[in-house]
Design a protein around this motif. Structure first.
Motif, PDB file in Angstrom:
ATOM      1  N   MET A 189       0.855  -1.191   0.000  1.00  0.00           N
ATOM      2  CA  MET A 189       0.000   0.000   0.000  1.00  0.00           C
ATOM      3  C   MET A 189       0.886   1.234   0.000  1.00  0.00           C
ATOM      4  SD  MET A 189      -1.284  -0.022   3.975  1.00  0.00           S
ATOM      5  CE  MET A 189      -0.135   0.283   5.319  1.00  0.00           C
ATOM      6  N   TYR A 274      -5.229   1.889   4.642  1.00  0.00           N
ATOM      7  CA  TYR A 274      -5.048   3.076   3.808  1.00  0.00           C
ATOM      8  C   TYR A 274      -5.856   2.993   2.519  1.00  0.00           C
ATOM      9  CZ  TYR A 274      -1.531   5.502   6.547  1.00  0.00           C
ATOM     10  OH  TYR A 274      -0.879   6.221   7.524  1.00  0.00           O
ATOM     11  N   SER A 275      -7.153   3.069   2.673  1.00  0.00           N
ATOM     12  CA  SER A 275      -8.069   3.162   1.544  1.00  0.00           C
ATOM     13  C   SER A 275      -9.300   3.916   2.017  1.00  0.00           C
ATOM     14  CB  SER A 275      -8.467   1.774   1.042  1.00  0.00           C
ATOM     15  OG  SER A 275      -9.503   1.872   0.073  1.00  0.00           O
ATOM     16  N   ASP A 276      -9.805   4.778   1.165  1.00  0.00           N
ATOM     17  CA  ASP A 276     -10.961   5.588   1.553  1.00  0.00           C
ATOM     18  C   ASP A 276     -12.211   4.755   1.812  1.00  0.00           C
ATOM     19  OD1 ASP A 276      -9.375   7.800   1.353  1.00  0.00           O
ATOM     20  OD2 ASP A 276     -10.247   8.548  -0.527  1.00  0.00           O
ATOM     21  N   SER A 328      -5.848  -5.280   7.384  1.00  0.00           N
ATOM     22  CA  SER A 328      -5.035  -4.519   6.435  1.00  0.00           C
ATOM     23  C   SER A 328      -4.125  -5.433   5.642  1.00  0.00           C
ATOM     24  CB  SER A 328      -4.197  -3.474   7.181  1.00  0.00           C
ATOM     25  OG  SER A 328      -3.289  -2.841   6.309  1.00  0.00           O
ATOM     26  N   TYR A 331      -6.253  -7.292   3.130  1.00  0.00           N
ATOM     27  CA  TYR A 331      -6.809  -6.459   2.059  1.00  0.00           C
ATOM     28  C   TYR A 331      -5.762  -6.154   0.985  1.00  0.00           C
ATOM     29  CZ  TYR A 331      -9.279  -2.517  -0.135  1.00  0.00           C
ATOM     30  OH  TYR A 331      -9.891  -1.667  -1.025  1.00  0.00           O
ATOM     31  N   PHE A 332      -4.531  -5.877   1.428  1.00  0.00           N
ATOM     32  CA  PHE A 332      -3.513  -5.461   0.467  1.00  0.00           C
ATOM     33  C   PHE A 332      -2.697  -6.629  -0.093  1.00  0.00           C
ATOM     34  CE2 PHE A 332      -4.286  -1.520   2.865  1.00  0.00           C
ATOM     35  CZ  PHE A 332      -4.567  -0.668   1.812  1.00  0.00           C
TER      36      PHE A 332
END
Length: 347
Positions: A189, A274-276, A328, A331-332
């Motif tokens: 990320m 770190y994603s909106d 996290s 997700y990444f």
């Protein structure tokens, strides 16, 4: 009886606060792509208002991160205020530009410790930080902290090429008075999204957990596995319980006992998300209490069931406890919140 479900009450015990995205370095693994301050960052007076909201919610611990904390004017007064309200406050800094004035700020801030980001011995640390003198500055900072009797901790972000530095780094940190050291895996990320070839391989994780286990058995320093490392192999009780085998992974805490506030007031369950898509609200528009107590908020964790587990995690015998590991990291790496690529149990 009725079928109406009681809305659980979630206790906010810890919070990370990204005070500023300004930075003195350009690190290859920076999740927030720090470099310049965001437009319209929270003012100091707004930060104090948020601080009062944290106190009212019963927050017990706060970590100020960056960017670089020392670039936010007034961070020390904010920390002092929260410390006087009973919170345990610390910071994480790159240690690049810390001199006598910054030491005075640290003293005023009443921190429980200062966390130093160190990502290898000199060659690798400088490579990652993008400065030929980054390691020397960090070493000077550790010397200043030691001279003043300020408790220092360390945080190391692991990639494929710097895992080889762990033994030497352990000795270096001991020599410089570091008492607590956290190891964490870098995710693809931020800046690292462009350098996926550097991300730690799943096969390296067992070596990391064995390293942490052995160092905790030595009882010279507490070495901690971050949420991205594990889970539930034979080393589990030694990598999360410090020098005593007393603690095991109990699932991702994002939105359960922890929250994250960025420099413009967005709230997430964890700063590593770190994603909106993980923004639950903004403190300028909605009170922190309303964001935290939203019955539909942080649903990825608050509404977790084992049916959501996929990949290697599907059908796991500890799935109801582990809950798939770090959201996290998942997700990444796997593009799924509930499939973990770095689990030791199935390797």
């Amino acid at each position: 009886m009725t079928n109406s479900a009681r809305i659980p009450t979630y206790a906010l015990t810890g919070c990370n606060w990204e005070l500023t995205l300004g930075c003195t370095l350009n690190c290859i693994h920076c999740g927030s792509r720090a470099g310049k301050a965001r437009p319209n960052e929270l003012s100091l007076s707004e930060c104090f208002s948020v601080a009062d909201e944290l106190v009212a919610l019963g927050c017990k611990e706060l970590t100020m991160i960056g960017g670089e904390v020392f670039l936010f004017n007034g961070w020390d007064r904010l920390s002092e205020y929260l410390s006087d309200k009973g919170l345990s406050v610390n910071i994480v800094t790159n240690g690049y530009k810390i001199g006598e004035s910054e030491i005075e700020q640290i003293k005023r801030a009443k921190l429980i410790n200062v966390g130093i980001s160190i990502d290898g011995m000199e060659s690798n640390h400088n490579r990652i930080r993008g400065k030929d003198d980054a390691f020397q500055h960090l070493q000077n900072t550790l010397g200043l902290l030691s001279r003043e009797g300020i408790t220092a901790g360390a945080v190391t972000s692991l990639m494929k090429f710097n895992c080889a530095d762990l033994e030497d780094l352990y000795i270096f940190l001991l020599e410089h008075g570091v008492q607590v050291w956290q190891l964490q895996l870098v995710s693809a990320m931020g800046n690292m999204a462009d350098r996926c070839e550097f991300v730690t391989s799943p096969g390296q994780v067992r070596q990391i957990t064995e390293f942490i286990r052995d160092k905790n058995r030595d009882r010279q320093m507490v070495v901690i596995a971050a949420d991205s490392i594990g889970y539930f192999d034979e080393n589990e009780t030694y990598i999360r319980g410090g020098s005593s085998p007393i603690c095991c992974w109990g699932g991702c805490a994002a939105g359960i006992t922890s929250a994250f506030i960025d420099s413009v007031g967005n709230v997430k369950g964890c700063g590593a998300l770190y994603s909106d898509v993980f923004i639950e609200g903004n403190v300028r528009k909605t009170s922190l209490a309303d964001i935290w107590n939203n019955k539909n908020g942080f649903a990825y964790n608050r509404k977790f069931t084992t049916d959501l587990l996929s990949g290697m995690c599907e059908g796991c015998d500890v799935g109801d406890v582990c809950k798939g590991g770090c959201r996290s990291s998942n997700y990444f790496s796997t593009k799924s919140l509930y499939s973990n690529a770095f689990c030791c149990r199935h390797r």
